[in-house]
Design a protein around this motif. Sequence first.
Motif, PDB file in Angstrom:
ATOM      1  N   GLU A 112      30.252 -60.410 -42.064  1.00  0.00           N
ATOM      2  CA  GLU A 112      31.055 -59.541 -43.503  1.00  0.00           C
ATOM      3  C   GLU A 112      30.287 -59.141 -43.832  1.00  0.00           C
ATOM      4  OE1 GLU A 112      32.276 -63.711 -44.985  1.00  0.00           O
ATOM      5  OE2 GLU A 112      33.855 -63.790 -43.569  1.00  0.00           O
ATOM      6  N   LEU A 113      29.139 -59.173 -43.473  1.00  0.00           N
ATOM      7  CA  LEU A 113      27.866 -58.221 -44.966  1.00  0.00           C
ATOM      8  C   LEU A 113      27.677 -57.253 -44.201  1.00  0.00           C
ATOM      9  CD1 LEU A 113      26.500 -57.745 -47.149  1.00  0.00           C
ATOM     10  CD2 LEU A 113      24.625 -59.517 -45.549  1.00  0.00           C
ATOM     11  N   GLN A 114      28.233 -57.350 -42.474  1.00  0.00           N
ATOM     12  CA  GLN A 114      27.820 -55.576 -41.333  1.00  0.00           C
ATOM     13  C   GLN A 114      28.726 -54.818 -41.848  1.00  0.00           C
ATOM     14  OE1 GLN A 114      30.354 -54.720 -38.807  1.00  0.00           O
ATOM     15  NE2 GLN A 114      28.661 -53.304 -39.336  1.00  0.00           N
ATOM     16  N   LYS A 115      29.725 -55.511 -42.218  1.00  0.00           N
ATOM     17  CA  LYS A 115      31.113 -54.863 -42.543  1.00  0.00           C
ATOM     18  C   LYS A 115      31.312 -54.563 -43.759  1.00  0.00           C
ATOM     19  CE  LYS A 115      34.107 -57.312 -39.321  1.00  0.00           C
ATOM     20  NZ  LYS A 115      35.484 -58.518 -38.790  1.00  0.00           N
ATOM     21  N   GLU A 116      30.659 -55.114 -44.799  1.00  0.00           N
ATOM     22  CA  GLU A 116      30.397 -54.516 -46.217  1.00  0.00           C
ATOM     23  C   GLU A 116      29.276 -53.617 -46.580  1.00  0.00           C
ATOM     24  OE1 GLU A 116      29.053 -56.972 -48.675  1.00  0.00           O
ATOM     25  OE2 GLU A 116      31.057 -58.960 -47.886  1.00  0.00           O
ATOM     26  N   THR A 117      28.540 -53.860 -45.336  1.00  0.00           N
ATOM     27  CA  THR A 117      27.611 -52.357 -45.738  1.00  0.00           C
ATOM     28  C   THR A 117      27.145 -50.757 -44.793  1.00  0.00           C
ATOM     29  OG1 THR A 117      25.758 -53.512 -44.080  1.00  0.00           O
ATOM     30  CG2 THR A 117      25.786 -53.898 -46.462  1.00  0.00           C
ATOM     31  N   GLY A 118      28.473 -51.440 -43.814  1.00  0.00           N
ATOM     32  CA  GLY A 118      28.303 -50.215 -42.633  1.00  0.00           C
ATOM     33  C   GLY A 118      26.798 -49.855 -41.748  1.00  0.00           C
ATOM     34  N   LEU A 119      25.744 -51.045 -41.679  1.00  0.00           N
ATOM     35  CA  LEU A 119      24.616 -50.443 -41.265  1.00  0.00           C
ATOM     36  C   LEU A 119      25.098 -51.061 -39.800  1.00  0.00           C
ATOM     37  CD1 LEU A 119      22.605 -51.953 -44.121  1.00  0.00           C
ATOM     38  CD2 LEU A 119      22.391 -49.971 -42.721  1.00  0.00           C
ATOM     39  N   VAL A 120      23.922 -50.387 -38.913  1.00  0.00           N
ATOM     40  CA  VAL A 120      23.896 -51.209 -37.048  1.00  0.00           C
ATOM     41  C   VAL A 120      23.607 -52.435 -37.576  1.00  0.00           C
ATOM     42  CG1 VAL A 120      23.675 -50.951 -35.497  1.00  0.00           C
ATOM     43  CG2 VAL A 120      24.014 -49.066 -36.301  1.00  0.00           C
ATOM     44  N   ALA A 121      24.194 -53.806 -37.052  1.00  0.00           N
ATOM     45  CA  ALA A 121      24.660 -55.017 -36.955  1.00  0.00           C
ATOM     46  C   ALA A 121      24.117 -55.747 -35.131  1.00  0.00           C
ATOM     47  CB  ALA A 121      24.737 -55.550 -37.742  1.00  0.00           C
ATOM     48  N   MET A 122      23.189 -55.384 -34.124  1.00  0.00           N
ATOM     49  CA  MET A 122      23.488 -56.296 -32.995  1.00  0.00           C
ATOM     50  C   MET A 122      23.281 -57.050 -32.892  1.00  0.00           C
ATOM     51  SD  MET A 122      22.667 -53.870 -30.503  1.00  0.00           S
ATOM     52  CE  MET A 122      21.984 -54.050 -28.449  1.00  0.00           C
ATOM     53  N   CYS A 123      23.288 -58.327 -32.290  1.00  0.00           N
ATOM     54  CA  CYS A 123      22.626 -59.060 -31.885  1.00  0.00           C
ATOM     55  C   CYS A 123      22.362 -58.913 -29.679  1.00  0.00           C
ATOM     56  CB  CYS A 123      24.005 -60.446 -31.541  1.00  0.00           C
ATOM     57  SG  CYS A 123      22.791 -62.307 -31.372  1.00  0.00           S
ATOM     58  N   GLY A 124      20.651 -59.608 -29.798  1.00  0.00           N
ATOM     59  CA  GLY A 124      20.022 -59.863 -28.503  1.00  0.00           C
ATOM     60  C   GLY A 124      20.926 -59.973 -27.340  1.00  0.00           C
ATOM     61  N   HIS A 125      21.956 -60.464 -27.160  1.00  0.00           N
ATOM     62  CA  HIS A 125      22.373 -60.486 -25.689  1.00  0.00           C
ATOM     63  C   HIS A 125      22.614 -59.887 -24.212  1.00  0.00           C
ATOM     64  CE1 HIS A 125      25.290 -63.711 -27.680  1.00  0.00           C
ATOM     65  NE2 HIS A 125      25.091 -63.170 -28.534  1.00  0.00           N
ATOM     66  N   THR A 126      20.983 -59.983 -23.715  1.00  0.00           N
ATOM     67  CA  THR A 126      20.569 -59.011 -23.326  1.00  0.00           C
ATOM     68  C   THR A 126      21.059 -58.911 -22.094  1.00  0.00           C
ATOM     69  OG1 THR A 126      18.500 -59.817 -24.012  1.00  0.00           O
ATOM     70  CG2 THR A 126      18.591 -58.783 -21.811  1.00  0.00           C
ATOM     71  N   ARG A 127      21.849 -59.651 -21.252  1.00  0.00           N
ATOM     72  CA  ARG A 127      22.748 -60.188 -20.091  1.00  0.00           C
ATOM     73  C   ARG A 127      23.565 -59.043 -20.080  1.00  0.00           C
ATOM     74  NH1 ARG A 127      18.966 -62.122 -19.755  1.00  0.00           N
ATOM     75  NH2 ARG A 127      18.481 -64.573 -19.274  1.00  0.00           N
ATOM     76  N   ARG A 128      24.211 -58.534 -21.070  1.00  0.00           N
ATOM     77  CA  ARG A 128      24.931 -56.770 -21.189  1.00  0.00           C
ATOM     78  C   ARG A 128      24.341 -55.605 -20.739  1.00  0.00           C
ATOM     79  NH1 ARG A 128      29.340 -56.963 -25.701  1.00  0.00           N
ATOM     80  NH2 ARG A 128      30.055 -59.377 -25.874  1.00  0.00           N
ATOM     81  N   PHE A 129      22.797 -55.560 -21.039  1.00  0.00           N
ATOM     82  CA  PHE A 129      21.812 -54.990 -20.775  1.00  0.00           C
ATOM     83  C   PHE A 129      21.367 -54.923 -19.302  1.00  0.00           C
ATOM     84  CE2 PHE A 129      22.514 -55.277 -24.807  1.00  0.00           C
ATOM     85  CZ  PHE A 129      23.166 -53.821 -25.106  1.00  0.00           C
ATOM     86  N   ASN A 130      21.154 -55.810 -18.845  1.00  0.00           N
ATOM     87  CA  ASN A 130      20.448 -56.691 -17.408  1.00  0.00           C
ATOM     88  C   ASN A 130      21.375 -55.227 -16.445  1.00  0.00           C
ATOM     89  OD1 ASN A 130      19.636 -59.176 -18.270  1.00  0.00           O
ATOM     90  ND2 ASN A 130      18.000 -58.082 -17.961  1.00  0.00           N
ATOM     91  N   PRO A 131      20.566 -54.523 -15.694  1.00  0.00           N
ATOM     92  CA  PRO A 131      20.535 -54.206 -14.483  1.00  0.00           C
ATOM     93  C   PRO A 131      22.041 -54.620 -13.452  1.00  0.00           C
ATOM     94  CG  PRO A 131      18.754 -53.216 -14.961  1.00  0.00           C
ATOM     95  CD  PRO A 131      18.939 -54.553 -15.624  1.00  0.00           C
ATOM     96  N   SER A 132      21.253 -55.830 -13.426  1.00  0.00           N
ATOM     97  CA  SER A 132      22.216 -56.119 -12.456  1.00  0.00           C
ATOM     98  C   SER A 132      23.930 -56.930 -12.682  1.00  0.00           C
ATOM     99  CB  SER A 132      21.210 -57.569 -12.086  1.00  0.00           C
ATOM    100  OG  SER A 132      21.285 -57.967 -13.024  1.00  0.00           O
ATOM    101  N   HIS A 133      23.707 -57.190 -13.828  1.00  0.00           N
ATOM    102  CA  HIS A 133      24.861 -57.786 -14.757  1.00  0.00           C
ATOM    103  C   HIS A 133      26.088 -55.962 -15.149  1.00  0.00           C
ATOM    104  CE1 HIS A 133      24.285 -61.761 -14.983  1.00  0.00           C
ATOM    105  NE2 HIS A 133      22.685 -61.438 -15.559  1.00  0.00           N
ATOM    106  N   GLN A 134      24.702 -54.936 -15.314  1.00  0.00           N
ATOM    107  CA  GLN A 134      25.750 -53.880 -15.406  1.00  0.00           C
ATOM    108  C   GLN A 134      26.567 -53.246 -14.240  1.00  0.00           C
ATOM    109  OE1 GLN A 134      24.621 -50.002 -17.742  1.00  0.00           O
ATOM    110  NE2 GLN A 134      22.459 -51.591 -18.547  1.00  0.00           N
ATOM    111  N   PHE A 135      25.325 -53.243 -13.358  1.00  0.00           N
ATOM    112  CA  PHE A 135      26.151 -52.942 -12.137  1.00  0.00           C
ATOM    113  C   PHE A 135      27.320 -53.911 -11.756  1.00  0.00           C
ATOM    114  CE2 PHE A 135      27.205 -53.357  -7.685  1.00  0.00           C
ATOM    115  CZ  PHE A 135      26.592 -53.199  -6.469  1.00  0.00           C
ATOM    116  N   VAL A 136      27.652 -55.528 -11.558  1.00  0.00           N
ATOM    117  CA  VAL A 136      29.080 -55.773 -12.101  1.00  0.00           C
ATOM    118  C   VAL A 136      29.547 -55.231 -12.483  1.00  0.00           C
ATOM    119  CG1 VAL A 136      29.828 -57.877 -11.891  1.00  0.00           C
ATOM    120  CG2 VAL A 136      27.427 -57.579 -10.810  1.00  0.00           C
ATOM    121  N   HIS A 137      29.690 -54.913 -13.514  1.00  0.00           N
ATOM    122  CA  HIS A 137      30.502 -54.889 -15.144  1.00  0.00           C
ATOM    123  C   HIS A 137      30.729 -53.673 -14.704  1.00  0.00           C
ATOM    124  CE1 HIS A 137      31.958 -54.903 -18.807  1.00  0.00           C
ATOM    125  NE2 HIS A 137      31.709 -53.626 -19.120  1.00  0.00           N
TER     126      HIS A 137
END
Length: 319
Positions: A111-136
């Motif tokens: 909710e606060l991120q939406k109010e501020t418009g700032l970049v707010a990200m969570c470290g869900h690293t599996r989205r970025f690992n090359p092995s999982h990126q290949f499958v994606h």
Amino acid sequence: MAKTIKVALAGAGAFGIKHLDGIKNIADVEVVSLVGRRFDQTKEVADKYGIKHVSTELADSLKLPEVDAVILCTPTQMHAAQAIDCLKAGKHVQVEIPLADSLKDAQAVVELQKETGLVAMCGHTRRFNPSHQFVHKKIKAGEFHIQQMDVQTYFFRRTNMNALGQPRSWTDHLLWHHAAHTVDLFAYQAGSPIVKANAVQGPIHPNLGIAMDMSIQLKAANGAICTLSLSFNNDGPLGTFFRYIGDTGTYIARYDDLVNGKEEKIDVSKVDVSMNGIELQDREFFAAIHEGREPNASVAQVLPCYQVLHDLDEQLAKG
């Protein structure tokens, strides 16, 4: 030439060091402040990486006008409150997984991120690992559709120790930390929201006060299913291992390694600019700041994961 993003990093432990190593490879980014629980230990790390400002209080870093963004690698129980402090101070923030250890706190960050418009990200690293990126990429191209994911998350951690074998000041959690990786990844890879979730857990540890073993079942709206086994009692091999069973093949991901169902190695070295998932995660965070856009794994994108964890937590509490 892009403006240099000046970063404060909170948490000089095992994961904070992984971020510092990744950031060294990213142009137009400079870590200018390091926060840690013990000043001497934090200063030692800061000196190694050429970081001039050191403190034991995040508030000191947030007061620095030159700081544009903050990466939080602090204990789980501090994540949501510190992310809110960063956003209120006008700083972009990346908080290591998990975003929070309750749904209410996760919602407050979104909710606060939406109010501020700032970049707010969570470290869900599996989205970025090359092995999982290949499958994606295979999934996005319509070449592979998940029928089932079978995931094992195994550690040998019967005392309160971190990944470096050092005593922890806080207690880790199978559901609110380690399950978060797979719950988010399953929905992300399936491209479909989770509509059914069940969990059972083993005995509560007498000293740590947490379950040391857990089993979770998930089902996505498109029919894909996931079985997740987690343990702090497993004496090797250690880590998280993912089996993707699909309509056109099987893939097994072990961190940055990927093989098919016949254990034939798949080269993922050209999937992205690095083989380091933490570095790729940080690259996305800084690119989103430069480009003024929502990052992959934004706090809003991962919020459904925490709804599922909340539902499972309530289920487990009922026995």
